[in-house]
Scaffold this motif. Structure first.
Motif, PDB file in Angstrom:
ATOM      1  N   GLN A  97     -11.993 -47.420   4.436  1.00 41.58           N
ATOM      2  CA  GLN A  97     -13.289 -47.817   3.396  1.00 41.58           C
ATOM      3  C   GLN A  97     -14.313 -46.827   3.838  1.00 41.58           C
ATOM      4  N   PRO A  98     -15.031 -46.480   2.833  1.00 43.01           N
ATOM      5  CA  PRO A  98     -16.348 -45.552   2.863  1.00 43.01           C
ATOM      6  C   PRO A  98     -17.168 -46.163   4.119  1.00 43.01           C
ATOM      7  N   GLY A  99     -17.316 -45.250   5.037  1.00 42.56           N
ATOM      8  CA  GLY A  99     -18.301 -45.409   6.037  1.00 42.56           C
ATOM      9  C   GLY A  99     -17.916 -46.668   7.118  1.00 42.56           C
ATOM     10  N   GLU A 100     -16.695 -46.982   7.249  1.00 47.63           N
ATOM     11  CA  GLU A 100     -16.331 -47.869   8.060  1.00 47.63           C
ATOM     12  C   GLU A 100     -15.789 -47.407   9.399  1.00 47.63           C
ATOM     13  N   ARG A 101     -15.709 -48.278  10.576  1.00 43.51           N
ATOM     14  CA  ARG A 101     -15.117 -47.775  11.678  1.00 43.51           C
ATOM     15  C   ARG A 101     -13.810 -48.175  11.869  1.00 43.51           C
ATOM     16  N   LEU A 102     -12.792 -47.379  11.650  1.00 48.92           N
ATOM     17  CA  LEU A 102     -11.527 -47.892  11.860  1.00 48.92           C
ATOM     18  C   LEU A 102     -10.621 -47.383  12.946  1.00 48.92           C
ATOM     19  N   ILE A 103      -9.965 -48.170  13.717  1.00 50.62           N
ATOM     20  CA  ILE A 103      -9.471 -47.914  14.779  1.00 50.62           C
ATOM     21  C   ILE A 103      -7.953 -47.773  14.826  1.00 50.62           C
ATOM     22  N   LEU A 104      -7.385 -46.856  14.926  1.00 49.49           N
ATOM     23  CA  LEU A 104      -5.801 -46.535  15.034  1.00 49.49           C
ATOM     24  C   LEU A 104      -5.235 -46.962  16.439  1.00 49.49           C
ATOM     25  N   LEU A 105      -4.756 -48.053  16.638  1.00 49.35           N
ATOM     26  CA  LEU A 105      -4.217 -48.516  17.853  1.00 49.35           C
ATOM     27  C   LEU A 105      -2.831 -48.730  17.958  1.00 49.35           C
ATOM     28  N   GLY A 106      -2.377 -48.240  19.359  1.00 49.37           N
ATOM     29  CA  GLY A 106      -0.819 -48.450  19.523  1.00 49.37           C
ATOM     30  C   GLY A 106      -0.626 -47.653  20.668  1.00 49.37           C
ATOM     31  N   ALA A 107       0.969 -47.835  21.332  1.00 49.38           N
ATOM     32  CA  ALA A 107       1.174 -47.426  22.574  1.00 49.38           C
ATOM     33  C   ALA A 107       1.343 -45.619  22.099  1.00 49.38           C
ATOM     34  N   CYS A 118       3.493 -43.916  19.063  1.00 48.80           N
ATOM     35  CA  CYS A 118       3.495 -44.888  17.962  1.00 48.80           C
ATOM     36  C   CYS A 118       3.213 -43.937  16.385  1.00 48.80           C
ATOM     37  N   GLY A 119       2.631 -42.694  16.494  1.00 52.53           N
ATOM     38  CA  GLY A 119       2.175 -41.936  15.145  1.00 52.53           C
ATOM     39  C   GLY A 119       0.784 -41.987  14.852  1.00 52.53           C
ATOM     40  N   LYS A 120      -0.174 -42.460  15.855  1.00 52.32           N
ATOM     41  CA  LYS A 120      -1.468 -42.731  15.601  1.00 52.32           C
ATOM     42  C   LYS A 120      -2.270 -41.393  15.749  1.00 52.32           C
ATOM     43  N   SER A 121      -1.938 -40.551  16.377  1.00 52.21           N
ATOM     44  CA  SER A 121      -2.587 -39.227  16.507  1.00 52.21           C
ATOM     45  C   SER A 121      -1.958 -38.422  15.530  1.00 52.21           C
ATOM     46  N   THR A 122      -0.665 -38.419  15.173  1.00 47.56           N
ATOM     47  CA  THR A 122      -0.188 -37.705  13.990  1.00 47.56           C
ATOM     48  C   THR A 122      -0.843 -38.159  12.768  1.00 47.56           C
ATOM     49  N   THR A 123      -1.212 -39.453  12.548  1.00 44.99           N
ATOM     50  CA  THR A 123      -2.021 -40.019  11.568  1.00 44.99           C
ATOM     51  C   THR A 123      -3.222 -39.279  11.387  1.00 44.99           C
ATOM     52  N   LEU A 124      -3.870 -39.296  12.511  1.00 42.73           N
ATOM     53  CA  LEU A 124      -5.188 -38.809  12.361  1.00 42.73           C
ATOM     54  C   LEU A 124      -5.026 -36.999  12.138  1.00 42.73           C
ATOM     55  N   ARG A 125      -4.245 -36.519  12.457  1.00 38.18           N
ATOM     56  CA  ARG A 125      -3.925 -34.997  12.361  1.00 38.18           C
ATOM     57  C   ARG A 125      -3.489 -34.812  10.888  1.00 38.18           C
ATOM     58  N   LEU A 126      -2.967 -35.703  10.300  1.00 40.72           N
ATOM     59  CA  LEU A 126      -2.682 -35.632   8.870  1.00 40.72           C
ATOM     60  C   LEU A 126      -4.221 -35.653   8.111  1.00 40.72           C
ATOM     61  N   ILE A 127      -5.059 -36.465   8.592  1.00 38.34           N
ATOM     62  CA  ILE A 127      -6.257 -36.746   7.878  1.00 38.34           C
ATOM     63  C   ILE A 127      -6.917 -35.256   8.016  1.00 38.34           C
ATOM     64  N   ALA A 128      -6.912 -34.793   9.160  1.00 33.78           N
ATOM     65  CA  ALA A 128      -7.857 -33.708   9.386  1.00 33.78           C
ATOM     66  C   ALA A 128      -7.093 -32.235   8.622  1.00 33.78           C
ATOM     67  N   GLY A 129      -5.879 -32.355   8.321  1.00 31.96           N
ATOM     68  CA  GLY A 129      -5.369 -31.272   7.724  1.00 31.96           C
ATOM     69  C   GLY A 129      -4.445 -30.475   8.691  1.00 31.96           C
ATOM     70  N   LEU A 130      -4.360 -30.952   9.940  1.00 33.31           N
ATOM     71  CA  LEU A 130      -3.658 -30.052  10.966  1.00 33.31           C
ATOM     72  C   LEU A 130      -2.213 -30.396  10.925  1.00 33.31           C
ATOM     73  N   GLU A 131      -1.594 -31.248  10.279  1.00 27.05           N
ATOM     74  CA  GLU A 131      -0.253 -31.436   9.980  1.00 27.05           C
ATOM     75  C   GLU A 131      -0.168 -31.540   8.575  1.00 27.05           C
ATOM     76  N   GLU A 132       1.223 -31.172   8.048  1.00 30.18           N
ATOM     77  CA  GLU A 132       1.636 -31.243   6.728  1.00 30.18           C
ATOM     78  C   GLU A 132       2.438 -32.544   6.510  1.00 30.18           C
ATOM     79  N   ILE A 133       2.118 -33.115   5.193  1.00 30.23           N
ATOM     80  CA  ILE A 133       2.623 -34.587   5.014  1.00 30.23           C
ATOM     81  C   ILE A 133       4.149 -34.069   4.446  1.00 30.23           C
ATOM     82  N   SER A 134       4.994 -34.846   4.913  1.00 29.78           N
ATOM     83  CA  SER A 134       6.393 -34.685   4.390  1.00 29.78           C
ATOM     84  C   SER A 134       6.571 -35.273   3.234  1.00 29.78           C
ATOM     85  N   SER A 135       6.040 -36.354   2.905  1.00 36.99           N
ATOM     86  CA  SER A 135       6.069 -36.956   1.546  1.00 36.99           C
ATOM     87  C   SER A 135       5.106 -37.987   1.465  1.00 36.99           C
ATOM     88  N   GLY A 136       4.849 -38.296   0.193  1.00 37.63           N
ATOM     89  CA  GLY A 136       3.649 -39.259  -0.051  1.00 37.63           C
ATOM     90  C   GLY A 136       2.426 -38.607  -0.491  1.00 37.63           C
TER      91      GLY A 136
END
Length: 372
Positions: free
Chosen positions: A27-37, A40-58
């Motif tokens: 949501q706009p302006g919220e603090r969302l935490i990606l939590l996991g061991a 688990c893919g959490k840093s990759t998810t962040l890098r997808l947002i940043a545009g540092l990784e390309e999305i395979s599909s979706g």
């Protein structure tokens, strides 16, 4: 809008699937935490947002725009990396304002933003130092300052506090919340640390093996886990999980059984549950050394000292169970008993491992507590 929307996003490296069918709205302006061991893919998810990784599909949308093919520099994001990524040949001040110079902002605006960030993060007097002359905590604050002076719509943080000691982490968590409350950016924070997740986040997205397990408030993630993984991952010591059966209005663990309240019996009957996983947190077990009616009994294996409380580990029909007590006289070999608090147990489907939900009476109690 400052909104981030994942629609069926996948990320793969060859045959290795890192993110699978991620559907998530930040949501706009919220603090969302990606939590996991780790992994688990959490840093990759962040890098997808940043545009540092390309999305395979979706599809990934930011500010209402499809950004799958939008370059990182055009996404209006600021990012803080785990290793800080400071320029070693630049001073603290130059590190902080480098991005603003690239944007060619007016000199007066750059000076004002620098002073504001330096004051907020207590970097006064360090402006002329190089990164090699700073402590780990000071470097972390410089990295944060560099991110916040951009005043981007999206602030992304990849385990920024993991290199700090416990005292510094506690201070830094408060600063992060203060930064968000000042600038109201959409704030996405990656961590494996439960304490950081619970204290910093407005919502937590729990991830495991590239899949989203649960997204909710810290209170709900802790008190109403969506599945067995979430129940065990959140909390220390971990939630006790063991196989149980329901028959004749009683909950059975091995050869022992206790009578359940009517509202739980009705709920289990409605769901057709006969064999399932029972979850109960260590702090919700109250031990007794005499066995009244309607209690389970077990044998103490060992006692773990925490200073202000103890962890009592005992055997219950072949299951190792831990209870947290303020103080205890228990010792290995002692017989201990405990009753189930009806509003503290969680029941998970044996096949899917998903939470089957709670009786209406429990829900009424839960929401009444939430609204207080």
């Amino acid at each position: 809008m400052k909104e981030i929307v994942f629609e069926n996003v996948c990320k793969s490296y060859g045959k290795a699937k890192i993110i699978e069918n991620l559907n998530l709205t930040i949501q706009p302006g919220e603090r969302l935490i990606l939590l996991g061991a780790s992994g688990c893919g959490k840093s990759t998810t962040l890098r997808l947002i940043a545009g540092l990784e390309e999305i395979s599909s979706g599809s990934l949308y930011m500010n209402g725009q499809l950004v799958n093919d939008v370059a990182s520099g055009e996404r209006n994001v600021s990012m803080v990396f785990q290793n800080y990524a400071l320029y070693p040949h630049m001073t603290v001040a130059d590190n902080i304002i480098y991005g603003l110079k690239i944007q060619k902002l007016p000199k007066e605006e750059i000076v004002q933003r620098l002073k504001s960030a330096v004051d907020m993060l207590e970097l006064n007097g360090l402006e002329d130092r190089k990164p090699k002359d700073l402590s780990g905590g000071q470097r972390q604050r410089v990295a944060l300052a560099r991110a916040i002076v951009k005043r981007s719509d999206f602030l992304l943080l990849d385990e920024p506090l993991s290199n700090l000691d416990a005292q510094l982490r506690g201070h830094a968590r408060k600063e992060l919340v203060k930064i968000h409350q000042t600038y109201h950016q959409t704030f996405v924070y990656v961590t494996h640390d439960q304490v950081e997740a619970m204290t910093v986040g407005e919502r937590i997205a729990v991830m495991h093996a590239g899949r989203l397990q649960m997204v909710d408030t810290p209170y709900n993630v802790y008190n109403r886990p969506a599945n067995v993984f979430t129940a065990k991952f959140i909390g220390s010591p971990s939630t006790n999980i063991f196989t149980a059966h329901y028959a004749d209005r009683s909950l059975q663990i091995g050869r022992q059984a206790v009578r359940l309240p009517e509202f739980w019996s009705a709920h289990l009957g409605k769901n057709g549950c006969r064999e399932f996983y029972l979850g109960i947190r260590p702090e919700h077990i109250r031990l007794e050394q005499e066995k009244p009616d309607n209690m389970f009994a077990g044998t103490v294996k060992y006692v773990e000292e925490y200073g202000n409380r103890c962890g009592v580990y005992f055997d219950l029909e072949g299951h190792e169970v831990v209870a947290i007590c303020e103080r205890t006289e228990c010792k290995p070999g002692d017989r201990v008993c405990f009753a189930l608090e009806a509003d503290k147990i969680h029941i998970f489907d044996k096949q899917s491992t998903k939470n089957i939900g709670y009786p209406e009476v429990y829900c009424e109690h839960f929401y009444q507590y939430q609204s207080v």
